[in-house]
Design an enzyme around this catalytic site. Structure first.
Site, PDB file in Angstrom:
ATOM      1  N   HIS A  37      -4.748 -19.011   2.975  1.00 36.18           N
ATOM      2  CA  HIS A  37      -5.579 -19.740   2.005  1.00 36.18           C
ATOM      3  C   HIS A  37      -7.069 -19.549   2.322  1.00 36.18           C
ATOM      4  O   HIS A  37      -7.889 -19.335   1.428  1.00 36.18           O
ATOM      5  CB  HIS A  37      -5.280 -21.247   2.066  1.00 36.18           C
ATOM      6  CG  HIS A  37      -3.862 -21.614   1.703  1.00 36.18           C
ATOM      7  ND1 HIS A  37      -3.047 -22.322   2.553  1.00 36.18           N
ATOM      8  CD2 HIS A  37      -3.128 -21.388   0.588  1.00 36.18           C
ATOM      9  CE1 HIS A  37      -1.878 -22.520   1.972  1.00 36.18           C
ATOM     10  NE2 HIS A  37      -1.898 -21.962   0.781  1.00 36.18           N
ATOM     11  N   GLY A 149      -3.458 -14.921  -4.124  1.00 33.15           N
ATOM     12  CA  GLY A 149      -2.938 -13.994  -3.119  1.00 33.15           C
ATOM     13  C   GLY A 149      -1.869 -13.059  -3.669  1.00 33.15           C
ATOM     14  O   GLY A 149      -1.012 -13.478  -4.449  1.00 33.15           O
ATOM     15  N   GLN A 155       3.678 -13.990  -9.253  1.00 33.13           N
ATOM     16  CA  GLN A 155       2.806 -15.075  -9.744  1.00 33.13           C
ATOM     17  C   GLN A 155       1.483 -14.501 -10.270  1.00 33.13           C
ATOM     18  O   GLN A 155       0.948 -14.984 -11.272  1.00 33.13           O
ATOM     19  CB  GLN A 155       2.554 -16.076  -8.622  1.00 33.13           C
ATOM     20  CG  GLN A 155       1.593 -17.183  -8.982  1.00 33.13           C
ATOM     21  CD  GLN A 155       1.556 -18.266  -7.919  1.00 33.13           C
ATOM     22  OE1 GLN A 155       2.276 -19.243  -7.998  1.00 33.13           O
ATOM     23  NE2 GLN A 155       0.711 -18.100  -6.927  1.00 33.13           N
ATOM     24  N   LEU A 178      -2.291 -12.049   3.965  1.00 29.70           N
ATOM     25  CA  LEU A 178      -2.659 -12.275   5.363  1.00 29.70           C
ATOM     26  C   LEU A 178      -1.386 -12.508   6.163  1.00 29.70           C
ATOM     27  O   LEU A 178      -0.494 -13.235   5.727  1.00 29.70           O
ATOM     28  CB  LEU A 178      -3.605 -13.469   5.494  1.00 29.70           C
ATOM     29  CG  LEU A 178      -4.737 -13.134   6.448  1.00 29.70           C
ATOM     30  CD1 LEU A 178      -5.775 -12.292   5.727  1.00 29.70           C
ATOM     31  CD2 LEU A 178      -5.355 -14.353   7.059  1.00 29.70           C
ATOM     32  N   SER A 187       2.604 -18.403   5.415  1.00 31.61           N
ATOM     33  CA  SER A 187       3.093 -19.272   4.338  1.00 31.61           C
ATOM     34  C   SER A 187       3.191 -20.690   4.878  1.00 31.61           C
ATOM     35  O   SER A 187       3.479 -20.891   6.061  1.00 31.61           O
ATOM     36  CB  SER A 187       4.474 -18.787   3.892  1.00 31.61           C
ATOM     37  OG  SER A 187       5.130 -19.803   3.164  1.00 31.61           O
ATOM     38  N   SER A 188       2.959 -21.648   4.004  1.00 36.25           N
ATOM     39  CA  SER A 188       3.089 -23.051   4.414  1.00 36.25           C
ATOM     40  C   SER A 188       4.515 -23.329   4.894  1.00 36.25           C
ATOM     41  O   SER A 188       4.744 -24.176   5.748  1.00 36.25           O
ATOM     42  CB  SER A 188       2.758 -23.968   3.238  1.00 36.25           C
ATOM     43  OG  SER A 188       1.489 -23.633   2.731  1.00 36.25           O
TER      44      SER A 188
HETATM   45  P1  AMP Z   1       0.315 -21.895  -2.126  1.00 32.47           P
HETATM   46  O1  AMP Z   1      -0.407 -23.026  -1.456  1.00 32.47           O
HETATM   47  O2  AMP Z   1       1.462 -21.369  -1.352  1.00 32.47           O
HETATM   48  O3  AMP Z   1       0.633 -22.183  -3.575  1.00 32.47           O
HETATM   49  O4  AMP Z   1      -0.715 -20.691  -2.155  1.00 32.47           O
HETATM   50  C1  AMP Z   1      -1.980 -20.813  -2.748  1.00 32.47           C
HETATM   51  C2  AMP Z   1      -2.616 -19.456  -2.874  1.00 32.47           C
HETATM   52  O5  AMP Z   1      -2.718 -18.853  -1.594  1.00 32.47           O
HETATM   53  C3  AMP Z   1      -1.785 -18.492  -3.738  1.00 32.47           C
HETATM   54  O6  AMP Z   1      -2.664 -17.709  -4.531  1.00 32.47           O
HETATM   55  C4  AMP Z   1      -1.073 -17.652  -2.723  1.00 32.47           C
HETATM   56  O7  AMP Z   1      -0.724 -16.372  -3.181  1.00 32.47           O
HETATM   57  C5  AMP Z   1      -2.139 -17.576  -1.640  1.00 32.47           C
HETATM   58  N1  AMP Z   1      -1.515 -17.246  -0.365  1.00 32.47           N
HETATM   59  C6  AMP Z   1      -0.471 -17.873   0.230  1.00 32.47           C
HETATM   60  N2  AMP Z   1      -0.129 -17.248   1.373  1.00 32.47           N
HETATM   61  C7  AMP Z   1      -0.983 -16.200   1.498  1.00 32.47           C
HETATM   62  C8  AMP Z   1      -1.137 -15.150   2.462  1.00 32.47           C
HETATM   63  N3  AMP Z   1      -0.348 -15.064   3.523  1.00 32.47           N
HETATM   64  N4  AMP Z   1      -2.118 -14.250   2.269  1.00 32.47           N
HETATM   65  C9  AMP Z   1      -2.929 -14.327   1.186  1.00 32.47           C
HETATM   66  N5  AMP Z   1      -2.838 -15.283   0.237  1.00 32.47           N
HETATM   67  C10 AMP Z   1      -1.877 -16.195   0.394  1.00 32.47           C
END
Ligand code: AMP
Length: 279
Positions: A37, A149, A155, A178, A187-188
């Site tokens: 993020h 991302g 998505q 990343l 990832s969360s």
């Molecule tokens: P999320 O909180 O999982 O919905 O992710 C929010 C944003 O962060 C989305 O655009 C995801 O694609 C991006 N994102 C999540 N994980 C990564 C990562 N490892 N590298 C780059 N962007 C990420």
């Protein structure tokens, strides 16, 4: 960092910023903030004068109620991380603030086949939920630039389509995946993996790299079977491992044009996705 909980107050603040010529960059998230993020915030800070992040765990995009219940929430820590990364504004709305009419009978978006393949097939309704929340957030924030991302490859296609079919004016900027040191995509949900599985999950990225190193001279079905075999042997349950063109149409063999390898596996009861652009 300024924190807004009410959409009206945020919208009025941002309109004043835009009226005085400032470029608004937006990074939507569901919280449990990690380096992935923060890389989007860093990307936004270059071209944008005002970087807005949102944290909203959107109930309409969870097809599995257990996944929603278990989604990690640590707002105090998220605020600390986003502040450290130089985020200017955090939007932290409640569910009724985003869905004042409730969660029933929401609008549907004509995403076409994009929402029924891969993630769409395994998570029915997921992309309608993504559309519902992103449409609302984009109408409130009206960002000049939207940072998302590539980790969530499908998505990004859905959001691109949402921008096309609606009257929203924003430019989508897609940022690289990343990864943790061992290659696992951040990832969360990784926080829910045991330390052993988290180490073993390096195999997901290794499999994508293996495919990338061979797709030009090995039949795709053989290569994908081999990849699946490696993942299954390590105890991962593979939902899909495919090679497609840039728009997610299955590709049969090496040819010109964009090719992407996408994967979804279950590990420790956690669903993990990743992808790699092959060309
Ligand atoms: P999320 O909180 O999982 O919905 O992710 C929010 C944003 O962060 C989305 O655009 C995801 O694609 C991006 N994102 C999540 N994980 C990564 C990562 N490892 N590298 C780059 N962007 C990420």
């Amino acid at each position: 960092m300024l924190i807004f909980k009410e959409k009206q107050v945020l919208a009025e603040y941002l309109r004043r910023q835009q009226d005085s010529g400032r470029v608004i960059g937006f990074v939507p998230t569901m919280g449990a903030i990690h380096e992935g993020h923060l890389s989007l915030v860093a990307a936004a800070k270059g071209p944008a004068d005002v970087v807005v992040c949102s944290i909203f765990v959107n109930p309409t995009q969870f097809n599995d109620p257990e996944d929603l219940k278990k989604y990690p929430v640590d707002t105090a820590e998220d605020i600390r991380k986003l502040t450290g990364a130089g985020t200017d504004i955090l939007f932290l709305p409640s569910v009724p603030e985003i869905y004042p009419q409730g969660l029933a009978a929401l609008e549907e978006y004509p995403f076409g086949p994009l929402e029924t393949v891969l993630e769409g097939a395994f998570r029915p309704g997921h992309f309608q939920g993504v559309g519902q929340v992103m449409d609302r957030l984009l109408r409130i924030i009206r960002p000049d630039l939207l940072f998302m991302g590539r980790k969530d490859y499908q998505q990004t296609l859905i959001i691109s389509k949402l921008i096309d079919i609606s009257s929203i004016k924003t430019k989508l900027v897609i940022c690289p995946v990343l990864r943790e040191e061992n290659g696992l995509a951040m990832s969360s949900r990784n926080a829910r993996l045991s330390p052993g599985t988290r180490r073993k999950a390096a195999l997901i990225h290794e499999t994508l790299q293996y495919i990338k190193s061979r797709y030009q001279n090995t039949a795709f079905d053989k290569l994908l079977k081999e990849g699946k075999g490696r993942l299954e042997a390590a105890g991962f349950n593979t939902e899909y491992l495919v090679i497609t063109d840039g728009e997610l149409t299955p590709a049969e063999s090496f040819r010109d044009g964009k090719l992407v390898c996408l994967v979804a596996v279950w590990a420790d009861g956690v669903r993990l996705i990743d992808n790699m652009i092959l060309t």
